[in-house]
Design a protein around this motif. Structure first.
Motif, PDB file in Angstrom:
ATOM      1  N   THR A   1       0.713  -1.371  -0.056  1.00  0.00           N
ATOM      2  CA  THR A   1       0.110   0.127   0.050  1.00  0.00           C
ATOM      3  C   THR A   1       0.818   1.144   0.116  1.00  0.00           C
ATOM      4  O   THR A   1       0.462   2.183  -0.489  1.00  0.00           O
ATOM      5  CB  THR A   1      -0.899   0.001   1.178  1.00  0.00           C
TER       6      THR A   1
ATOM      7  N   ASP B   1      -6.047   2.826  -0.143  1.00  0.00           N
ATOM      8  CA  ASP B   1      -4.786   2.173  -0.777  1.00  0.00           C
ATOM      9  C   ASP B   1      -5.059   0.660  -0.289  1.00  0.00           C
ATOM     10  O   ASP B   1      -4.585  -0.347  -1.291  1.00  0.00           O
ATOM     11  CB  ASP B   1      -3.697   2.616  -0.384  1.00  0.00           C
TER      12      ASP B   1
ATOM     13  N   HIS C   1      -0.147   4.053  -2.511  1.00  0.00           N
ATOM     14  CA  HIS C   1      -0.274   5.341  -2.177  1.00  0.00           C
ATOM     15  C   HIS C   1       0.537   6.311  -2.936  1.00  0.00           C
ATOM     16  O   HIS C   1      -0.050   7.234  -3.583  1.00  0.00           O
ATOM     17  CB  HIS C   1      -0.191   5.337  -0.767  1.00  0.00           C
TER      18      HIS C   1
END
Length: 340
Positions: free
Chosen positions: A146, A288, A150
Protein backbone atom coordinates in the motif's frame (compact mmCIF):
# COMPACT_ATOMS: atom_id res chain seq x y z
CA UNK A 1 4.43 -14.75 25.26
CA UNK A 2 7.63 -14.52 23.23
CA UNK A 3 8.47 -11.22 21.53
CA UNK A 4 11.33 -9.87 19.44
CA UNK A 5 12.95 -6.58 20.43
CA UNK A 6 15.58 -4.35 18.88
CA UNK A 7 17.35 -3.31 22.06
CA UNK A 8 19.85 -0.79 20.69
CA UNK A 9 21.57 -0.12 17.37
CA UNK A 10 23.00 -3.42 16.11
CA UNK A 11 21.49 -5.54 18.87
CA UNK A 12 18.29 -7.56 19.30
CA UNK A 13 16.86 -10.29 21.50
CA UNK A 14 13.96 -12.62 22.08
CA UNK A 15 12.21 -11.82 25.34
CA UNK A 16 9.33 -13.18 27.39
CA UNK A 17 6.46 -10.80 28.13
CA UNK A 18 3.13 -11.18 29.89
CA UNK A 19 0.27 -12.16 27.60
CA UNK A 20 -1.74 -9.04 26.72
CA UNK A 21 -5.45 -8.86 27.55
CA UNK A 22 -7.86 -6.98 25.27
CA UNK A 23 -9.40 -3.84 26.75
CA UNK A 24 -12.88 -2.67 25.83
CA UNK A 25 -13.05 -2.14 22.08
CA UNK A 26 -9.92 -4.19 21.42
CA UNK A 27 -9.29 -7.53 19.76
CA UNK A 28 -6.60 -10.00 20.85
CA UNK A 29 -4.73 -11.38 17.85
CA UNK A 30 -2.67 -14.51 17.63
CA UNK A 31 0.03 -13.35 15.23
CA UNK A 32 0.54 -15.48 12.13
CA UNK A 33 3.03 -13.51 10.03
CA UNK A 34 4.91 -10.20 10.33
CA UNK A 35 7.10 -8.54 7.71
CA UNK A 36 10.26 -6.58 8.38
CA UNK A 37 10.09 -3.05 6.94
CA UNK A 38 12.85 -0.68 5.86
CA UNK A 39 12.04 1.39 8.95
CA UNK A 40 12.93 -1.67 11.06
CA UNK A 41 16.26 -1.92 9.25
CA UNK A 42 16.93 1.74 10.02
CA UNK A 43 15.98 1.13 13.65
CA UNK A 44 18.50 -1.72 13.80
CA UNK A 45 21.14 0.50 12.20
CA UNK A 46 20.43 3.36 14.62
CA UNK A 47 19.24 5.59 11.78
CA UNK A 48 15.56 5.94 12.69
CA UNK A 49 15.02 9.24 14.54
CA UNK A 50 11.44 8.30 15.45
CA UNK A 51 12.40 5.28 17.58
CA UNK A 52 13.37 4.81 21.21
CA UNK A 53 14.82 1.55 22.52
CA UNK A 54 13.99 -1.20 23.21
CA UNK A 55 11.39 -1.47 20.47
CA UNK A 56 9.26 -4.39 19.29
CA UNK A 57 9.07 -3.91 15.50
CA UNK A 58 6.28 -5.03 13.24
CA UNK A 59 3.54 -3.21 11.37
CA UNK A 60 3.13 -5.58 8.40
CA UNK A 61 0.78 -7.92 10.23
CA UNK A 62 -1.35 -10.98 9.62
CA UNK A 63 -3.21 -12.39 12.60
CA UNK A 64 -6.11 -14.54 13.72
CA UNK A 65 -8.71 -13.21 16.14
CA UNK A 66 -8.15 -15.02 19.47
CA UNK A 67 -10.44 -13.08 21.84
CA UNK A 68 -12.78 -10.10 21.82
CA UNK A 69 -12.74 -7.26 24.32
CA UNK A 70 -15.91 -5.85 25.79
CA UNK A 71 -18.14 -4.14 23.25
CA UNK A 72 -16.43 -5.52 20.16
CA UNK A 73 -18.80 -6.31 17.29
CA UNK A 74 -18.34 -7.42 13.72
CA UNK A 75 -15.39 -9.74 14.35
CA UNK A 76 -15.34 -13.43 15.27
CA UNK A 77 -12.82 -15.65 17.02
CA UNK A 78 -10.85 -17.59 14.41
CA UNK A 79 -11.17 -14.91 11.72
CA UNK A 80 -8.01 -14.03 9.77
CA UNK A 81 -7.28 -10.30 9.55
CA UNK A 82 -4.64 -7.71 8.78
CA UNK A 83 -3.94 -4.49 10.65
CA UNK A 84 -4.08 -0.81 9.68
CA UNK A 85 -1.00 0.22 11.71
CA UNK A 86 -1.26 4.03 11.83
CA UNK A 87 -2.98 6.48 14.16
CA UNK A 88 -4.64 9.78 13.41
CA UNK A 89 -5.46 12.64 15.77
CA UNK A 90 -8.43 13.91 13.79
CA UNK A 91 -7.56 17.53 14.58
CA UNK A 92 -4.35 18.48 12.75
CA UNK A 93 -4.31 20.10 9.32
CA UNK A 94 -3.63 16.76 7.57
CA UNK A 95 -6.54 15.00 9.27
CA UNK A 96 -8.87 17.92 8.59
CA UNK A 97 -7.84 17.78 4.92
CA UNK A 98 -8.83 14.11 4.69
CA UNK A 99 -5.21 12.92 4.63
CA UNK A 100 -4.76 11.17 8.00
CA UNK A 101 -1.94 9.07 6.55
CA UNK A 102 0.34 12.08 7.16
CA UNK A 103 -1.17 13.03 10.52
CA UNK A 104 1.22 15.27 12.42
CA UNK A 105 0.88 13.04 15.48
CA UNK A 106 0.84 9.64 13.76
CA UNK A 107 2.31 6.77 15.76
CA UNK A 108 2.99 3.74 13.58
CA UNK A 109 3.16 0.31 15.17
CA UNK A 110 6.76 -0.80 15.53
CA UNK A 111 8.10 2.72 15.11
CA UNK A 112 6.83 5.28 17.63
CA UNK A 113 5.20 2.48 19.65
CA UNK A 114 5.71 -1.26 20.05
CA UNK A 115 4.68 -3.38 17.11
CA UNK A 116 3.44 -6.92 16.67
CA UNK A 117 6.53 -9.11 16.25
CA UNK A 118 5.27 -11.21 19.13
CA UNK A 119 3.03 -14.20 19.61
CA UNK A 120 0.06 -12.06 20.69
CA UNK A 121 -1.03 -8.44 20.24
CA UNK A 122 -4.06 -6.31 21.15
CA UNK A 123 -5.46 -4.03 18.44
CA UNK A 124 -8.42 -1.61 18.45
CA UNK A 125 -11.27 -3.18 16.49
CA UNK A 126 -11.36 -0.18 14.15
CA UNK A 127 -7.82 -0.94 12.96
CA UNK A 128 -8.64 -4.41 11.63
CA UNK A 129 -9.34 -5.27 8.00
CA UNK A 130 -10.55 -8.53 6.52
CA UNK A 131 -9.43 -9.93 3.18
CA UNK A 132 -11.20 -13.14 2.31
CA UNK A 133 -9.11 -15.75 0.56
CA UNK A 134 -5.69 -14.27 1.29
CA UNK A 135 -3.03 -16.34 3.05
CA UNK A 136 -1.11 -15.03 6.09
CA UNK A 137 1.82 -14.30 3.75
CA UNK A 138 -0.42 -12.17 1.52
CA UNK A 139 -2.16 -10.48 4.46
CA UNK A 140 1.21 -9.37 5.84
CA UNK A 141 2.27 -8.14 2.40
CA UNK A 142 -0.70 -5.79 2.01
CA UNK A 143 0.70 -2.94 4.12
CA UNK A 144 4.10 -2.58 2.38
CA UNK A 145 2.42 -2.77 -1.03
CA UNK A 146 0.00 0.00 0.00
CA UNK A 147 2.91 2.38 0.60
CA UNK A 148 3.85 2.14 -3.07
CA UNK A 149 0.22 2.08 -4.19
CA UNK A 150 -0.37 5.31 -2.27
CA UNK A 151 2.56 6.92 -4.12
CA UNK A 152 0.94 5.93 -7.44
CA UNK A 153 -2.31 7.48 -6.24
CA UNK A 154 -0.52 10.64 -5.05
CA UNK A 155 0.99 10.92 -8.52
CA UNK A 156 -2.42 10.37 -10.14
CA UNK A 157 -1.10 7.56 -12.31
CA UNK A 158 -3.72 7.02 -14.98
CA UNK A 159 -4.70 4.81 -17.88
CA UNK A 160 -2.17 4.76 -20.71
CA UNK A 161 0.31 7.33 -19.40
CA UNK A 162 3.97 6.56 -18.87
CA UNK A 163 5.25 6.17 -15.31
CA UNK A 164 8.86 5.56 -14.28
CA UNK A 165 9.61 4.03 -10.88
CA UNK A 166 13.13 4.34 -9.49
CA UNK A 167 13.90 1.31 -7.34
CA UNK A 168 12.58 -2.25 -7.47
CA UNK A 169 12.76 -3.06 -3.78
CA UNK A 170 9.65 -3.93 -1.80
CA UNK A 171 8.25 -0.39 -1.80
CA UNK A 172 9.14 0.22 -5.43
CA UNK A 173 7.40 -3.01 -6.40
CA UNK A 174 4.28 -1.72 -4.66
CA UNK A 175 4.48 1.49 -6.68
CA UNK A 176 4.97 -0.49 -9.89
CA UNK A 177 2.04 -2.78 -9.14
CA UNK A 178 -0.12 0.13 -8.02
CA UNK A 179 0.56 2.20 -11.14
CA UNK A 180 0.04 -0.81 -13.42
CA UNK A 181 -3.21 -1.62 -11.63
CA UNK A 182 -4.38 1.89 -12.51
CA UNK A 183 -3.63 1.21 -16.18
CA UNK A 184 -0.33 3.07 -16.55
CA UNK A 185 2.59 1.91 -18.70
CA UNK A 186 5.38 1.43 -16.16
CA UNK A 187 9.15 1.47 -16.60
CA UNK A 188 11.13 0.10 -13.66
CA UNK A 189 14.65 1.41 -13.05
CA UNK A 190 17.22 -0.40 -10.90
CA UNK A 191 20.81 -1.65 -11.08
CA UNK A 192 19.94 -5.29 -10.31
CA UNK A 193 18.70 -7.41 -13.22
CA UNK A 194 17.03 -9.96 -10.94
CA UNK A 195 14.99 -7.22 -9.25
CA UNK A 196 14.09 -5.79 -12.64
CA UNK A 197 12.84 -9.19 -13.78
CA UNK A 198 10.68 -9.36 -10.66
CA UNK A 199 9.44 -5.82 -11.34
CA UNK A 200 8.13 -6.97 -14.71
CA UNK A 201 6.24 -9.79 -13.01
CA UNK A 202 4.71 -7.12 -10.75
CA UNK A 203 3.41 -5.12 -13.69
CA UNK A 204 6.29 -3.16 -15.26
CA UNK A 205 6.14 -3.10 -19.06
CA UNK A 206 9.76 -2.00 -19.44
CA UNK A 207 12.89 -2.40 -17.30
CA UNK A 208 16.07 -0.34 -17.43
CA UNK A 209 19.33 -1.23 -15.68
CA UNK A 210 20.69 2.28 -15.20
CA UNK A 211 24.18 0.94 -14.47
CA UNK A 212 24.34 -0.74 -17.87
CA UNK A 213 22.11 1.45 -20.07
CA UNK A 214 21.75 5.15 -20.81
CA UNK A 215 18.66 5.89 -18.73
CA UNK A 216 17.87 9.23 -20.34
CA UNK A 217 18.16 7.89 -23.88
CA UNK A 218 16.00 4.87 -23.08
CA UNK A 219 13.25 6.92 -21.41
CA UNK A 220 13.26 9.36 -24.32
CA UNK A 221 12.92 6.43 -26.70
CA UNK A 222 10.02 4.93 -24.74
CA UNK A 223 8.10 8.20 -24.47
CA UNK A 224 8.55 9.66 -27.94
CA UNK A 225 11.10 12.20 -26.72
CA UNK A 226 8.87 13.69 -24.00
CA UNK A 227 9.86 11.86 -20.81
CA UNK A 228 7.48 10.04 -18.46
CA UNK A 229 4.40 11.87 -17.14
CA UNK A 230 5.07 10.65 -13.60
CA UNK A 231 8.32 9.74 -11.82
CA UNK A 232 8.17 7.87 -8.51
CA UNK A 233 11.35 7.72 -6.43
CA UNK A 234 11.64 4.67 -4.16
CA UNK A 235 15.40 4.44 -3.61
CA UNK A 236 16.33 7.30 -1.29
CA UNK A 237 19.59 8.41 -2.93
CA UNK A 238 20.40 11.99 -3.95
CA UNK A 239 21.13 10.95 -7.54
CA UNK A 240 17.73 9.29 -7.98
CA UNK A 241 15.98 12.26 -6.33
CA UNK A 242 17.61 14.51 -8.94
CA UNK A 243 17.12 12.07 -11.81
CA UNK A 244 13.36 11.99 -11.18
CA UNK A 245 13.20 15.76 -11.78
CA UNK A 246 15.50 15.58 -14.81
CA UNK A 247 13.68 12.71 -16.54
CA UNK A 248 10.03 13.61 -15.94
CA UNK A 249 8.28 15.44 -18.78
CA UNK A 250 7.31 19.11 -18.93
CA UNK A 251 4.15 19.60 -16.80
CA UNK A 252 4.92 16.26 -15.15
CA UNK A 253 4.61 14.99 -11.60
CA UNK A 254 7.30 13.71 -9.24
CA UNK A 255 6.50 11.67 -6.11
CA UNK A 256 9.04 10.92 -3.39
CA UNK A 257 8.27 8.01 -1.07
CA UNK A 258 11.28 7.77 1.20
CA UNK A 259 13.85 10.06 2.74
CA UNK A 260 17.15 10.74 1.03
CA UNK A 261 19.99 9.57 3.25
CA UNK A 262 21.83 12.84 2.76
CA UNK A 263 21.19 16.37 1.50
CA UNK A 264 20.03 16.69 -2.11
CA UNK A 265 21.23 19.51 -4.39
CA UNK A 266 18.97 20.55 -7.29
CA UNK A 267 19.16 22.86 -10.26
CA UNK A 268 15.82 24.42 -9.37
CA UNK A 269 15.25 25.95 -12.80
CA UNK A 270 13.70 22.61 -13.85
CA UNK A 271 11.00 23.01 -11.19
CA UNK A 272 9.89 26.22 -12.88
CA UNK A 273 10.71 25.53 -16.53
CA UNK A 274 8.81 22.25 -16.46
CA UNK A 275 6.16 23.58 -14.04
CA UNK A 276 6.46 20.38 -12.06
CA UNK A 277 4.19 19.07 -9.34
CA UNK A 278 6.52 17.66 -6.67
CA UNK A 279 4.80 15.62 -3.99
CA UNK A 280 5.72 13.61 -0.94
CA UNK A 281 4.04 10.29 -0.15
CA UNK A 282 3.73 8.93 3.37
CA UNK A 283 2.11 5.72 4.64
CA UNK A 284 -1.26 4.91 3.04
CA UNK A 285 -4.99 5.47 3.23
CA UNK A 286 -7.68 2.85 3.74
CA UNK A 287 -8.59 3.22 0.07
CA UNK A 288 -5.03 2.12 -0.79
CA UNK A 289 -5.46 -0.95 1.43
CA UNK A 290 -8.72 -1.78 -0.33
CA UNK A 291 -7.04 -1.47 -3.74
CA UNK A 292 -4.12 -3.73 -2.80
CA UNK A 293 -6.42 -6.30 -1.22
CA UNK A 294 -8.47 -6.40 -4.42
CA UNK A 295 -5.28 -6.71 -6.48
CA UNK A 296 -4.05 -9.67 -4.43
CA UNK A 297 -7.46 -11.31 -4.41
CA UNK A 298 -7.49 -11.12 -8.22
CA UNK A 299 -4.38 -13.33 -8.28
CA UNK A 300 -1.29 -13.12 -10.44
CA UNK A 301 0.91 -11.14 -8.07
CA UNK A 302 4.25 -12.97 -7.53
CA UNK A 303 4.01 -13.13 -3.73
CA UNK A 304 6.31 -16.13 -3.38
CA UNK A 305 9.12 -14.27 -5.19
CA UNK A 306 8.59 -10.88 -3.53
CA UNK A 307 8.91 -12.51 -0.10
CA UNK A 308 12.52 -13.50 -0.57
CA UNK A 309 13.26 -14.73 2.98
CA UNK A 310 11.17 -16.41 5.67
CA UNK A 311 11.87 -17.75 9.13
CA UNK A 312 10.43 -18.41 12.60
CA UNK A 313 10.60 -15.90 15.45
CA UNK A 314 13.87 -17.29 16.82
CA UNK A 315 15.56 -16.48 13.48
CA UNK A 316 14.34 -12.85 13.36
CA UNK A 317 17.53 -11.41 14.83
CA UNK A 318 19.80 -13.31 12.46
CA UNK A 319 17.76 -12.38 9.40
CA UNK A 320 17.73 -8.72 10.40
CA UNK A 321 21.50 -8.73 10.90
CA UNK A 322 22.02 -10.40 7.51
CA UNK A 323 19.78 -7.80 5.87
CA UNK A 324 21.81 -5.01 7.42
CA UNK A 325 25.02 -6.62 6.18
CA UNK A 326 23.90 -7.32 2.60
CA UNK A 327 20.67 -5.46 1.79
CA UNK A 328 20.93 -6.16 -1.93
CA UNK A 329 20.23 -9.86 -1.25
CA UNK A 330 16.80 -9.18 0.24
CA UNK A 331 13.46 -8.00 -1.08
CA UNK A 332 11.09 -8.84 1.77
CA UNK A 333 11.61 -10.78 5.02
CA UNK A 334 8.64 -12.29 6.80
CA UNK A 335 8.63 -13.91 10.23
CA UNK A 336 6.15 -16.76 10.46
CA UNK A 337 4.39 -17.98 13.59
CA UNK A 338 2.87 -21.44 14.07
CA UNK A 339 -0.91 -21.73 13.80
CA UNK A 340 -2.79 -22.14 17.10
Amino acid sequence: MKAFQITEPGASRLTELADPQPAAGEVLLRIRCVGFCGSDLNTYRGMNPLVSYPRIPGHEIAGTVAALGEGVAGWTVGQDVLVFPYTECGACSACRAGRPNCCRDNKTLGVQRDGAMAELACVPQGKLLSADGLSPTELALVEPLTVGAHAAARGQASEGEHVVVFGAGAIGLGAIAGAAYRGAVVTAVDIDDAKLALAQKCGATHAVNSAAQDLHARLQELTGGHGPALAIEAVGLPQTFVSAVEEVCFAGRVVYIGYAKEAVSYDTKLFVMKELDIRGSRNALRTDFEQVIAMLQAGGFPTAEVVSHRGPLDQAGGLLAEWAEAPQRFTKIQIEFPEG
